[in-house]
Design an enzyme around this catalytic site. Structure first.
Site, mmCIF file in Angstrom:
data_model
loop_
_atom_site.group_PDB
_atom_site.id
_atom_site.type_symbol
_atom_site.label_atom_id
_atom_site.label_comp_id
_atom_site.label_asym_id
_atom_site.label_seq_id
_atom_site.Cartn_x
_atom_site.Cartn_y
_atom_site.Cartn_z
ATOM 1 C CG HIS A 68 72.856 7.452 16.431
ATOM 2 N ND1 HIS A 68 73.737 6.536 16.954
ATOM 3 C CD2 HIS A 68 72.124 7.908 17.480
ATOM 4 C CE1 HIS A 68 73.540 6.440 18.274
ATOM 5 N NE2 HIS A 68 72.581 7.273 18.615
ATOM 6 C CG HIS B 115 69.075 4.438 19.785
ATOM 7 N ND1 HIS B 115 68.527 4.792 20.996
ATOM 8 C CD2 HIS B 115 70.159 5.246 19.612
ATOM 9 C CE1 HIS B 115 69.238 5.766 21.531
ATOM 10 N NE2 HIS B 115 70.238 6.058 20.719
ATOM 11 C CD GLU C 15 72.410 3.532 22.163
ATOM 12 O OE1 GLU C 15 72.921 4.049 21.150
ATOM 13 O OE2 GLU C 15 72.211 4.174 23.213
#
Length: 344
Positions: free
Chosen positions: A109, A178, A309
């Site tokens: 991420h 997210h 996602e």
């Protein structure tokens, strides 16, 4: 139809700099969504059930402090590359790049100080808000100066998120939101009673560090066959699995927008998710453990939410057989995700 209203206010100030974190509320007749300029984060999302009762269906915190402390990316836009890159390492145009390792042996991420922790510059639109950011060349180890725009717009019962980016050097990119959803309400406990379907003929098997092995496997006869709706708790029990945290390879026809649908029969609420990207990571909040105090003092135990996602496939930069995850100078990264709510 009543138009969408957009209101703007102060959510808090960054303790380090005193900079304002603003909150934007987009409101239609059926959906109200709150988004803050820190991480382009969705902090609240109110939708009706079949009786017209509203509930906030995303996990999060009441105040800025919660978002500044360590948390699992609740509601945030993650990047420069969402999901995992094996060993935080990749080679591009003959050069080796090393990213921060922040998820077991891998990078996840966007690294230590990813887009979720950035204060974005907002611009109010008639039916939404656009956030922009410049990620410097070399930031978190990534090549190229990257200009990014994330636009949230609301139209009746559908929230649209558009991601655009431009770079001056070839760079990997994979942007997603997210949000953690629970259609019974953010503090309602497990999502075992939710029904899930995902339009995917294949998924990506992973190794024990959650990196795709490179194989693109058929869902047929496995727990990953979600083409027809299944009750989540029953599916986990039937296949004796601890939860999902996998990329589903989306197969959409031209006229199809939605790749996944999750419904909550007791309330009648459902969410359809659409994407222009070839994947969606279905995650059942396996790492929540009840230690975080959420909104209104709610506790968020394991499996108390799900994430969808929308994304390119994980570790694509190291997998030549995966869809290309690179953005080059002169090109524009331009992808859209849709979140459509209904109650029946």
């Amino acid at each position: 139809m009543a138009p969408v209203t957009v209101t703007r206010g102060l959510f808090g100030r960054l303790p380090s700099s005193g900079a304002e974190v603003e909150k934007f509320q987009l409101k239609s007749e059926s959906v109200t969504v709150d988004i803050i300029s820190l991480g382009c984060t969705i902090t609240a999302l109110q939708v009706h059930d079949r009786k017209g009762e509203t509930a906030d269906v995303v996990l999060g915190f009441d105040s800025l402090e919660g978002y500044l402390n360590k948390h699992p990316y609740f509601g945030a836009v993650v990047g420069r590359v969402a999901n995992r890159i094996a060993k935080g390492n990749f080679s591009l145009e003959g050069k080796e790049y090393q990213l921060a390792i922040n998820n077991g042996p891998n990078s996840i991420h966007g690294g230590i100080n990813g887009f979720d922790k950035k204060l974005w510059t907002p611009e109010v639109l008639p039916n939404g808000v656009r956030f922009s950011l410049v990620s410097e060349d070399g930031e978190e180890g990534y090549p190229g100066e990257l200009k990014v725009w994330v636009t949230y717009t609301l139209d009746r019962d559908e929230l649209t998120v558009n991601y655009k980016a431009q770079t001056n050097k070839t760079t990997p990119i994979n942007l997603t939101n997210h949000s953690y959803f629970n259609l019974a309400g953010h503090g309602a406990g497990s999502v075992y009673d939710h029904e899930v379907s995902i339009a995917a003929e294949s998924y990506l098997p992973v190794d024990d560090t959650m990196i795709p092995t490179g194989e693109v496997a058929s869902v047929q006869g496995t727990c990953f066959d979600l083409k027809k709706p299944v009750v989540l708790g029953e599916q986990l029990e039937k296949f004796q699995i601890d939860g999902f945290d996998h990329n589903f390879c989306v197969t959409l026809q031209e006229e199809q927008r939605y790749c996944a649908r999750i419904s909550h029969p007791p309330s009648g609420r459902s969410l359809e998710v659409g994407t222009t990207l070839p994947g969606v990571q279905f995650y059942t909040a396996n790492f929540l453990d009840g230690s975080l105090k959420g909104k209104e003092g709610a506790v968020y135990p394991k499996h108390s939410a799900f994430c969808l996602e929308t994304q390119n496939w994980p570790d694509a930069v190291n997998k030549p057989n995966f869809p290309d995850g690179l953005l080059r100078p002169g090109e524009e990264y331009n992808h859209t995700a849709w979140f459509k709510f209904s109650a029946a």
